[in-house]
Write a protein that holds these residues in place. Sequence first.
Motif: not given
Length: 522
Positions: A154-166
């Motif tokens: 399982r891999v998790l990629v996290a960021a602070h902003m919804k647009d960036l996540v998409e």
Amino acid sequence: MVDGAGDHGADLIAVRNREQWVFQCKWSSRGSIDRAGVDDLERARTRYGADRAVIVTNTGLNRNAELRRSALESIGLKIDVWDGPMLNAIGENMPSRIPRAFGLRGYQIEAADKIMSDLADKNRALLILATGLGKTVVGGEVIRRFVQENPGSRVLVAAHMKDLVEQLERALWRHLDKSVPTHLLTGDYKPTGEEGVVVGTVESVLAFVRGGWRPDLVMIDETHHVGENGRFAELLDICEDAAQFGVTATPWRGDKFDITSRFGSATFKMSIAEGMAEGHLSAVDYRLFVDNLDWEVVRSASEYGYSLKELNRALFLPQRDEVIVDRFQEAWRETRDPRAILFCQTIEHAERMAKTLAGADQAWRGAAFLHSGMNRQQRQVLLNGFRLGRVPVITCVDVFNEGVDVPDVNLIGFLRVTHSRRIFVQQLGRGLRLSPGKASLRVLDFVTDIRRVAAALDLKRNLERLSEDELEVLRLPHPASRVEFDDATAGTLLDHWIKDAASLETAADEVRLQFPEAGGVD
């Protein structure tokens, strides 16, 4: 994705090969799609000036819809249909991996190798790559290797902003086998399963891991958002047993927290100057305009020991918009196929400058502003127009700082005070990406902060140091970068004046400065 109120009949718009595509998506459990779906799409084609129009449906079109579609095609308005059988065939025939249209550069392979090594040895790694050098590409390669070496992980990629996540989730598709599921985790989306790669905003991810889900690998994008405390810190603490690595172009934080305390010393790093010298970033022609300097202040600065805030207020005279427009017009005419971003002081300033530009030159009649006061749909439509060249100039405040890829930009203007070294580098980086036919990036800096002078001079010194290095750093056919003042005499003086203020670029407003004597001002 533009679906919602005011979508003008579209669900998705896209740019591919300099063409605008518009999609109308129709899912039905009760039979074929009627004529209204075709009419909606034709309305959207007109509104967005689309070159290609597609109805996507799990079923098909009924007779009236097909008749309407045929009538439109008879006058040259073709509408494609991607129906259930076609979508199924596409899915079955799709290769397990997206065919790569690019190969990793040598330094990107080296960076991925070193990150994998650090993760194996220390369970932690940190990548620092200047904007435009492909930190997301390296991150995707690391995730690909990790999943390949650890099937079922399982891999998790996290960021602070919804647009960036998409954007991150889409970027990962070109690295991963289609059998590896990816899931969005935001306020709008929930994972459909727990395996594969979860890409989410930090708030949503925190709730997920508090509920018991645990990843084997964690990637934090824009790692400079990780502080000593806060949501990212809590997330990393909860997932402390997982391998963790961070990626960023700008490792500096305003609170001076050192992100290496979380991830260890930088595993691999490459600066803007190094990227330019190696030919991996666009060459830059950087011009600082200093005709708004009050030289009486230069004479007295050493004597009075101004704080930065006091110095900036006293040193820089107000710059008139008319003067900025004249300078911008000169640069525009000297730039081949110009595509420009102007960073303004406030939302009101951005709107005013866009209106001024649109009325000042026929080439700028499509100039537009972009800021956080606009909804997401409006921003996406405008960015597509910018990528297509229909919008020649965008004025903005800070929405281009992170997560927006506009490689065709070849002209940037700084019309604002930027106290943050990180923001300065992020904004400059918007124009540093390479693009076919792009010769270089031209930067017009109407400087209003002495820290900006320090930052530009630091870039200049680094470029000069690299170009004089005995190493073969200019082996690619690449124009030389340069950082200059519009007044060379003033530039020489300022270079001498702030030479000994080593920490000036990142100093706080209240820091009091003692500059060397400014000899020769008279």
